[in-house]
Design a protein around this motif. Structure first.
Motif, short mmCIF file in Angstrom:
data_model
loop_
_atom_site.label_atom_id
_atom_site.label_comp_id
_atom_site.label_asym_id
_atom_site.label_seq_id
_atom_site.Cartn_x
_atom_site.Cartn_y
_atom_site.Cartn_z
N ILE A 5 1.08 -1.79 0.09
CA ILE A 5 -0.12 0.14 -0.38
C ILE A 5 1.08 1.16 0.01
CG2 ILE A 5 -1.82 1.13 1.08
CD1 ILE A 5 -2.64 -1.88 2.19
N ILE A 6 0.26 2.02 -0.78
CA ILE A 6 1.46 3.85 -0.78
C ILE A 6 0.21 4.36 -0.29
CG2 ILE A 6 2.90 2.73 -2.20
CD1 ILE A 6 1.46 3.79 -4.57
N GLY A 7 0.72 5.79 0.00
CA GLY A 7 0.26 6.91 -0.09
C GLY A 7 0.52 7.85 0.21
N SER A 8 1.70 8.41 0.72
CA SER A 8 2.59 9.44 1.25
C SER A 8 3.22 10.06 -0.41
CB SER A 8 4.16 8.81 1.61
OG SER A 8 5.03 8.42 1.14
N ASP A 9 2.81 11.40 -0.46
CA ASP A 9 3.54 12.20 -2.29
C ASP A 9 4.80 11.88 -2.35
OD1 ASP A 9 1.42 13.61 -1.67
OD2 ASP A 9 1.98 15.83 -1.29
N SER A 10 5.86 11.02 -1.27
CA SER A 10 7.58 10.86 -1.85
C SER A 10 6.73 9.42 -2.25
CB SER A 10 7.91 10.91 -0.74
OG SER A 10 7.56 10.15 0.26
N GLU A 11 6.26 8.64 -1.57
CA GLU A 11 5.55 7.46 -2.59
C GLU A 11 5.28 7.18 -4.59
OE1 GLU A 11 5.16 4.54 1.29
OE2 GLU A 11 2.92 5.07 0.33
N ILE A 12 4.65 8.67 -3.60
CA ILE A 12 3.84 8.13 -5.03
C ILE A 12 4.78 8.95 -6.54
CG2 ILE A 12 1.51 9.69 -6.27
CD1 ILE A 12 0.00 9.23 -3.88
N ALA A 13 5.39 9.74 -5.77
CA ALA A 13 6.19 10.04 -6.63
C ALA A 13 7.45 9.20 -6.94
CB ALA A 13 7.21 11.65 -5.77
N LYS A 14 7.94 8.16 -6.20
CA LYS A 14 8.65 7.13 -6.82
C LYS A 14 7.88 6.31 -7.65
CE LYS A 14 11.05 6.69 -2.16
NZ LYS A 14 11.45 5.92 -1.43
N CYS A 15 7.21 6.54 -7.66
CA CYS A 15 6.06 5.39 -8.78
C CYS A 15 5.82 6.49 -10.35
CB CYS A 15 4.42 5.11 -8.18
SG CYS A 15 4.66 4.43 -6.93
N ILE A 16 5.42 7.11 -10.13
CA ILE A 16 5.54 7.82 -10.70
C ILE A 16 7.02 8.37 -11.65
CG2 ILE A 16 5.81 10.43 -12.25
CD1 ILE A 16 3.37 11.26 -9.89
N TYR A 17 8.13 8.05 -10.73
CA TYR A 17 9.22 8.20 -11.73
C TYR A 17 9.36 6.95 -12.23
CZ TYR A 17 14.98 8.30 -11.32
OH TYR A 17 15.91 8.15 -12.57
N LEU A 18 9.36 5.58 -11.65
CA LEU A 18 10.12 4.20 -12.21
C LEU A 18 8.81 3.94 -12.86
CD1 LEU A 18 10.72 2.55 -8.78
CD2 LEU A 18 12.62 3.50 -10.16
N GLN A 19 7.66 4.41 -13.25
CA GLN A 19 6.43 4.42 -13.39
C GLN A 19 5.74 2.74 -13.19
OE1 GLN A 19 4.55 5.70 -16.81
NE2 GLN A 19 5.72 6.94 -15.50
N SER A 20 5.58 2.87 -11.62
CA SER A 20 5.38 1.65 -11.24
C SER A 20 3.91 1.48 -12.10
CB SER A 20 5.68 1.52 -10.36
OG SER A 20 6.91 1.73 -10.14
N LYS A 21 3.23 -0.03 -11.87
CA LYS A 21 2.55 -0.48 -12.14
C LYS A 21 1.12 -0.28 -10.84
CE LYS A 21 1.01 -3.42 -14.80
NZ LYS A 21 0.70 -4.05 -16.28
N ILE A 22 0.29 0.13 -11.17
CA ILE A 22 -1.05 0.97 -9.63
C ILE A 22 -1.91 0.05 -9.53
CG2 ILE A 22 -1.96 2.48 -7.54
CD1 ILE A 22 2.16 2.31 -8.05
N GLU A 23 -2.38 -0.43 -9.33
CA GLU A 23 -3.88 -0.88 -8.87
C GLU A 23 -4.63 -0.24 -7.47
OE1 GLU A 23 -2.80 -6.23 -8.34
OE2 GLU A 23 -3.43 -4.92 -6.55
N VAL A 24 -5.70 0.41 -8.74
CA VAL A 24 -6.85 1.32 -7.60
C VAL A 24 -7.94 0.61 -6.26
CG1 VAL A 24 -8.06 3.39 -7.25
CG2 VAL A 24 -6.05 3.42 -9.05
N TRP A 25 -7.70 0.35 -5.28
CA TRP A 25 -8.84 -0.54 -4.85
C TRP A 25 -10.31 0.24 -4.16
CZ3 TRP A 25 -8.56 -5.62 -3.39
CH2 TRP A 25 -8.01 -6.52 -4.26
N PHE A 26 -11.64 -0.24 -4.48
CA PHE A 26 -12.42 1.18 -3.38
C PHE A 26 -13.40 -0.58 -2.97
CE2 PHE A 26 -12.08 4.47 -6.95
CZ PHE A 26 -11.81 5.49 -5.74
N ASP A 27 -13.92 -0.44 -2.02
CA ASP A 27 -14.26 -1.23 -1.05
C ASP A 27 -14.38 -2.85 -1.24
OD1 ASP A 27 -16.32 0.70 -0.73
OD2 ASP A 27 -17.07 1.47 -1.61
N GLY A 28 -12.92 -2.20 -1.64
CA GLY A 28 -12.30 -4.17 -1.40
C GLY A 28 -12.19 -4.75 -2.76
N ASP A 29 -12.49 -4.57 -4.00
CA ASP A 29 -12.31 -4.80 -5.46
C ASP A 29 -11.58 -3.86 -6.07
OD1 ASP A 29 -14.65 -6.22 -5.31
OD2 ASP A 29 -15.73 -4.77 -5.12
#
Length: 69
Positions: A5-29
């Motif tokens: 799980i990621i959430g901080s601005d620095s973690e999100i910035a790293k994901c952008i830099y690395l072009q990491s694949k992200i899953e978005v979860w709402f209500d367990g889906d």
């Protein structure tokens, strides 16, 4: 390895830099999978969709994330 799980601005910035694949979860889906294009304090933009950060959980599925501290 299970997704981290990621959430901080620095973690999100790293994901952008690395072009990491992200899953978005709402209500367990998973509602979206992709890379983060941009973000601000309120939203993240993934696959040209703006998602309100406080209503979702972002999980990184690309394990290269730990390489940059």
């Amino acid at each position: 390895m299970k997704p981290r799980i990621i959430g901080s601005d620095s973690e999100i910035a790293k994901c952008i830099y690395l072009q990491s694949k992200i899953e978005v979860w709402f209500d367990g889906d998973i509602t979206e999978v992709g890379t983060i294009d941009s973000f601000n304090g309120e939203t993240v933009k993934i696959n040209d969709n703006y998602i309100v950060r406080k209503y979702c959980i972002l999980k990184i599925v690309d394990m290269n994330f730990h390489l940059i501290k």
